[in-house]
Each structure stands twice: as C-alpha cells, then as structure tokens.
Design an enzyme around this catalytic site. Structure first.
Site, PDB file in Angstrom:
ATOM      1  N   HIS A 187      16.754  37.468   6.551  1.00 56.88           N
ATOM      2  CA  HIS A 187      17.476  36.440   5.818  1.00 56.88           C
ATOM      3  C   HIS A 187      18.795  36.903   5.217  1.00 56.88           C
ATOM      4  CE1 HIS A 187      17.942  32.726   3.618  1.00 56.88           C
ATOM      5  NE2 HIS A 187      17.823  33.312   2.432  1.00 56.88           N
ATOM      6  N   HIS A 209      13.119  36.464   4.279  1.00 57.26           N
ATOM      7  CA  HIS A 209      12.647  35.303   3.533  1.00 57.26           C
ATOM      8  C   HIS A 209      11.184  35.070   3.875  1.00 57.26           C
ATOM      9  CE1 HIS A 209      12.311  31.321   1.818  1.00 57.26           C
ATOM     10  NE2 HIS A 209      13.485  31.501   1.238  1.00 57.26           N
ATOM     11  N   GLN A 220      19.695  26.288   0.995  1.00 56.62           N
ATOM     12  CA  GLN A 220      18.934  25.148   0.491  1.00 56.62           C
ATOM     13  C   GLN A 220      18.777  25.187  -1.018  1.00 56.62           C
ATOM     14  OE1 GLN A 220      15.204  25.352   2.581  1.00 56.62           O
ATOM     15  NE2 GLN A 220      16.027  24.530   4.481  1.00 56.62           N
ATOM     16  N   SER A 263      34.806  31.789   6.268  1.00 59.29           N
ATOM     17  CA  SER A 263      35.051  30.527   5.558  1.00 59.29           C
ATOM     18  C   SER A 263      33.789  29.958   4.915  1.00 59.29           C
ATOM     19  CB  SER A 263      35.671  29.509   6.509  1.00 59.29           C
ATOM     20  OG  SER A 263      34.818  29.213   7.611  1.00 59.29           O
ATOM     21  N   GLU A 273      12.968  29.393  -8.986  1.00 59.08           N
ATOM     22  CA  GLU A 273      12.533  30.070  -7.768  1.00 59.08           C
ATOM     23  C   GLU A 273      11.888  31.396  -8.131  1.00 59.08           C
ATOM     24  OE1 GLU A 273      15.441  30.119  -4.647  1.00 59.08           O
ATOM     25  OE2 GLU A 273      16.115  28.087  -5.076  1.00 59.08           O
ATOM     26  N   LYS A 288      35.592  32.525  12.609  1.00 55.25           N
ATOM     27  CA  LYS A 288      35.024  32.701  13.943  1.00 55.25           C
ATOM     28  C   LYS A 288      34.683  31.375  14.606  1.00 55.25           C
ATOM     29  CE  LYS A 288      31.209  35.422  15.953  1.00 55.25           C
ATOM     30  NZ  LYS A 288      30.165  36.403  15.581  1.00 55.25           N
ATOM     31  N   ARG A 315      17.439  41.017  -3.370  1.00 53.56           N
ATOM     32  CA  ARG A 315      18.226  39.967  -4.013  1.00 53.56           C
ATOM     33  C   ARG A 315      17.337  38.958  -4.735  1.00 53.56           C
ATOM     34  NH1 ARG A 315      19.802  34.787  -2.500  1.00 53.56           N
ATOM     35  NH2 ARG A 315      18.947  35.022  -0.400  1.00 53.56           N
ATOM     36  N   SER A 332      26.857  30.804   7.055  1.00 51.30           N
ATOM     37  CA  SER A 332      25.575  30.729   6.359  1.00 51.30           C
ATOM     38  C   SER A 332      25.590  29.826   5.145  1.00 51.30           C
ATOM     39  CB  SER A 332      25.135  32.141   5.945  1.00 51.30           C
ATOM     40  OG  SER A 332      24.888  32.949   7.080  1.00 51.30           O
ATOM     41  N   THR A 333      26.737  29.653   4.487  1.00 45.27           N
ATOM     42  CA  THR A 333      26.761  28.873   3.253  1.00 45.27           C
ATOM     43  C   THR A 333      26.170  27.485   3.444  1.00 45.27           C
ATOM     44  OG1 THR A 333      28.637  30.058   2.278  1.00 45.27           O
ATOM     45  CG2 THR A 333      28.273  27.799   1.529  1.00 45.27           C
ATOM     46  N   ARG A 380      10.805  38.406  -3.380  1.00 40.19           N
ATOM     47  CA  ARG A 380      10.694  38.038  -1.974  1.00 40.19           C
ATOM     48  C   ARG A 380      10.113  39.133  -1.091  1.00 40.19           C
ATOM     49  NH1 ARG A 380      16.296  34.652  -0.756  1.00 40.19           N
ATOM     50  NH2 ARG A 380      15.584  32.700  -1.697  1.00 40.19           N
TER      51      ARG A 380
END
Length: 502
Positions: free
Chosen positions: A328, A224, A43, A8, A110, A31, A363, A38-39, A268
């Site tokens: 991460h 990260h 940040q 979800s 970023e 769950k 990513r 994580s969503t 990263r």
C-alpha cells in the site's frame, strides 16, 4: 525561480500552487493526466482536526507509537503543527469535507488513532475530492502543465540538479530548471498485489538514486490489511473498522485480538500479519464483518465501497466480505529535511517519494494526505533560499547489506516475475534466506538488463533498482520493527498468500 514539479498528487500540486503564489515560474510534469496517481484513490481522509479531549500533541503521540519508535519527533511536530492550516487551505480551494446538519466537520477514526480526528469527503472518496479541487486550482493559474511525460533522469551539473530528461511523444527531451520537486509517489508495483494505480513504479525515487541522492528506510513497506479478496485489488478503508466493523475467522471468531489488545484497530502492520497468518492457517480468506453498521450507514458513509462490493456480488450489509492484505504505502524514500530538501542542491522531494522522518517504521492511517499537503507547502516556502539540505550521511543502526556474487538468474526477468519474487520474499513476512535470494536474483537481472528504450523499459529498470535497494535495506536491518518483520528460518515460509474467493 524556474521550478519543475514532477508529479500531480496532493504533494506536487500543493507545492506547485504555493510556488506559483510566491511568484515563481512553475511547470508541472506528470506521467499521466493532471491529477492521476494515488491521491485520487485515497478513501479514508486527512487526519488533523481535533475534537473535545483531543489535541495535536495526542496526534503526534499516536504517530510516534504507530512508527514503532522510529518516527522523528521534530518531523512529527511539524506535521501536526501545520495540519490545521493545510486542511483549512484545502477547504478554501474547494474541498467539500463532509459535515453534519449544523455544518460541523464530521470526524472519523481509524486504526491506532486514540480519537476521531479524520476529515473525509464523499464518505469514502476523500482523495478524489482533493484531487479535483487541486487540479481545478492549478487550471485557473498560469502554471504550465506537461502531461503524459515520462521523466527518465535528473540533470546534474556542478553538483546540483538543473532539470530533467523525459520521454515526450516518443522523443527524448530536456527541461531546465533552478529547482526540481519530486512528487512521484511510491513503488507499489514492486509487488504482485498492491492497492496502487498502475503508474506507481518508483520513477522519481529511482532517478534520485541514479543522481546520487540519499535514500533511506526503503525496507519499510506498509501493507494495507483489508483489500477485497475477489477480483482486482480494491481497498476497503480502515475507516470501516474505525466505525465498528470486525475481522473474523472461518468460525466467526475475532482473531485480531490474538495479536494485539487493540484488535482490529491495532497498527496496520500488526493487523496485516494477523490476517495473513489466519488466512494461511484456515486456507481461505478472513472476513470483514460490517453487518452491524446496517445498509443505510454503509451506503451513506462508504458509498464507493458499497457500490463496488455489490458490483462484485456481495451484500456487505447482510454478510461478511473476504479481505486480504496488499502492498500500500512506502514509508521510506528520498531523504529530506523539514522543507523537502534532499542531499543534492536543487532537488526537493515531497509526499510518498520522500523520507521526511514522519512515518518511521509504520505510517499512521490518514497521515499521508496530511504529509503531502504540509511538506508540499514547506518545500515551496524555501525556494530561492540558500541551500541547507540534509547531509548524505545519516545515523543508522544498520550495517551495509552483504555483497554476494551476482549472477544471471535461472528465471528469466519479467515484471511479473519480479513482483512475485518481492511479494514472496520481501513482503509481509521475511527471512534471511528469502531476502538474500531476492537480492541475488534482482542483482542478476540488473546485470543482464539492456539499456531501456521505451517508457515500459524505464519502468522496469526503475523497479529493479528500487527492488535491489529495498531487499538490501531489509537484509541489513537485523530484527523486526514495524512493517519490517523477520521470521526465523524454522518458522512458516515468508510468502504471505493472497487468497481469492471463486
């Protein structure tokens, strides 16, 4: 169709809402509570809004560069082409992205982005704003929700997925469906240090592996660069460096330029390795210096980070703060086509659980929320259509991992011992010897494991399964690329230390 969505976060709830709006009967199984995962921790924001001089084409180019040449161009083109529509949809569903006085969306930048193109909400609380809006949207529909349910396996009949088995109220039950969409996130808790919430134990990916679905690129784990090196893992958004913060060593020198001409805004994987090496060399954490931004800007642009750093005894407007890398994001996962279809009919995967081809070996920042929204919607769009998923065999430059005799490990299994093993040998810096040790140890633990009974037992079994697949994939990919970095045996040990202040 009767559709089950497992998970979800942004990917799962987007898929559920689109499927419901298309007229399907939808149930979300999660769950924890609805919206957990994580969503809500994200940040930075969502990439995909283009200002003067920027374009979807340039966003795609930046994504390909960050992916170290392994991102798939067709998947990246889909991501950036659909991005504007998905961001507009989030706004329509109630996400209040930050705007300036005249109502224009504020855009952040970023690492590895060539332009400021990232929308954010609440300064540094974008994921929480998105999660709230999507949960509220689901609650206003007739979508069924089953919370605090642990999915143990997929039901496969006649070569197709027909539902799920789950633990619910300490009992095993089944839910039948015409299609199952896995949106369970990654497996950050393979590692001793991670930004991920406690439930990210790779459950959906593991269930897909057991069902016979193809997985790929599990060796590409993103670490990260900047986690506060004091107390429990807390992420310091890359957007802080995008606003001008710098990384300094114990002499105040900006060391990141030693590794890449973009310094703190390099991809990263590069920045994380630079931090790990420098911290090991000086025997203390490196520092993130954001003092030049000033107290007002820090409190307004990054209110969550400002609050937490102050709670932990740091005034980051006056002094640099200690930072260190942590696991991460998983770039690999269940192999899918451009509509989330896996190699097994009836099984879809979206979000971090999926390997769409977008991320390649590394990513690009703020592409993850975008990917979840884009591919969640695309999966829902093909429900009920004839199955045209990817083939099980995918082109690869890797050979199979060598088989070594599995034996009982001298060290007794515990989740903590697995996480430390993976951190030391399948983390930021890897060696042939360390990867083989990790693989043999995990195989030994799996061989001696008992049949799981509780949810915690199932989590351990899932972590072990994915640990074996990850170590095997890392061992069989020769050379270094992106987040997969191989050291020669004559160089420094593979472990990347976490150094905390006292």
């Amino acid at each position: 169709m009767n559709v089950l969505v497992v998970g979800s976060g942004i990917a799962g709830l987007t898929a559920a809402l689109h499927a419901h709006e298309a007229g399907h009967e939808v149930t979300v199984v999660t769950k924890g509570g609805l919206g957990d995962g994580s969503t809500g921790y994200a940040q930075g924001g969502v990439a995909g809004v283009y200002g003067a001089g920027d374009s979807a084409r340039q966003h795609a180019a930046d994504t390909m560069v960050a992916g170290a040449g392994l991102s798939e161009a067709e998947a990246v083109d889909v991501l950036v082409a659909d991005g504007a529509e998905r961001i507009a949809e989030l706004i329509a569903r109630g996400v209040a992205f930050d705007r300036d006085a005249d109502g224009t969306l504020l855009l952040g930048r970023e690492a590895a982005h060539s332009h400021a193109r990232i929308v954010h909400a609440g300064g540094d609380a974008t994921g929480a704003a998105i999660s709230r809006a999507l949960v509220d949207s689901v609650r206003r529909t007739s979508i069924g929700v089953v919370e605090h349910a642990f999915v143990t396996d997929l039901i496969v009949e006649g070569g197709a997925v027909r539902g799920i088995r789950l633990l619910l109220d300490d009992a095993t039950t089944e839910l039948r469906a015409d299609a199952v969409i896995i949106a369970t996130g990654g497996a950050g808790h393979l590692f001793a240090h991670t930004t991920n919430p406690a439930g990210t134990t790779g459950d959906g990916i593991a269930a897909a592996i057991r069902a016979g679905a193809a997985v790929d690129d599990l060796e590409f784990v993103q670490f990260h660069p900047t986690i506060l090196a004091s107390g429990a893992a807390f992420l310091i958004s890359e957007a802080v460096r995008g606003e001008g913060a710098t990384l300094i060593d114990d002499r105040g020198r900006r060391f990141a330029f030693d590794s890449h001409p973009d310094g703190e805004l390099a991809p990263r994987d590069v920045v994380s390795r630079a931090i790990a090496r420098q911290a090991a060399a000086q025997g203390s954490p490196v520092r993130l210096d954001a003092t030049m931004l000033g107290a007002g800007t820090l409190a307004t642009r990054f209110p969550t980070i400002d609050r937490v750093t102050r709670e932990r005894g740091f005034d980051w407007s006056r002094e640099p703060i200690p930072v260190t890398p942590a696991a991460h994001y998983l770039m690999g996962g269940i192999v899918t086509d451009l509509h989330g279809r896996s190699t097994i009919p009836g099984l879809f995967a979206v979000g971090e659980a999926a390997r769409t081809g977008v991320h390649g070996a590394n990513r690009l920042a703020s592409n993850s929320l975008l990917e979840g929204a884009v591919f969640g919607a695309r999966a829902a769009a093909v429900l009920g259509e004839p199955w045209r998923g990817p083939t099980a065999e995918r082109p690869s430059s890797r050979s199979a991992a060598p088989e070594h005799p599995s034996s009982r490990s001298a060290q007794r299994f515990s989740r903590a011992s697995l996480q430390q093993l993976m951190w030391d040998h399948v983390g930021l810096l890897r060696t042939d010897e360390g990867l083989q040790l990790a693989l043999d140890t995990v195989r030994g633990w799996r061989a001696s494991a008992s049949v799981p009974q509780t949810a915690a037992d199932h989590e351990d079994a899932n972590l072990l399964l994915i640990a074996e697949a990850t170590a095997s994939a890392a061992l069989s990919r020769a050379g270094s690329v992106g987040a997969h970095f191989r050291l020669s045996e004559s160089t420094a040990p593979a472990a990347a230390p976490i150094l905390e202040t006292v």
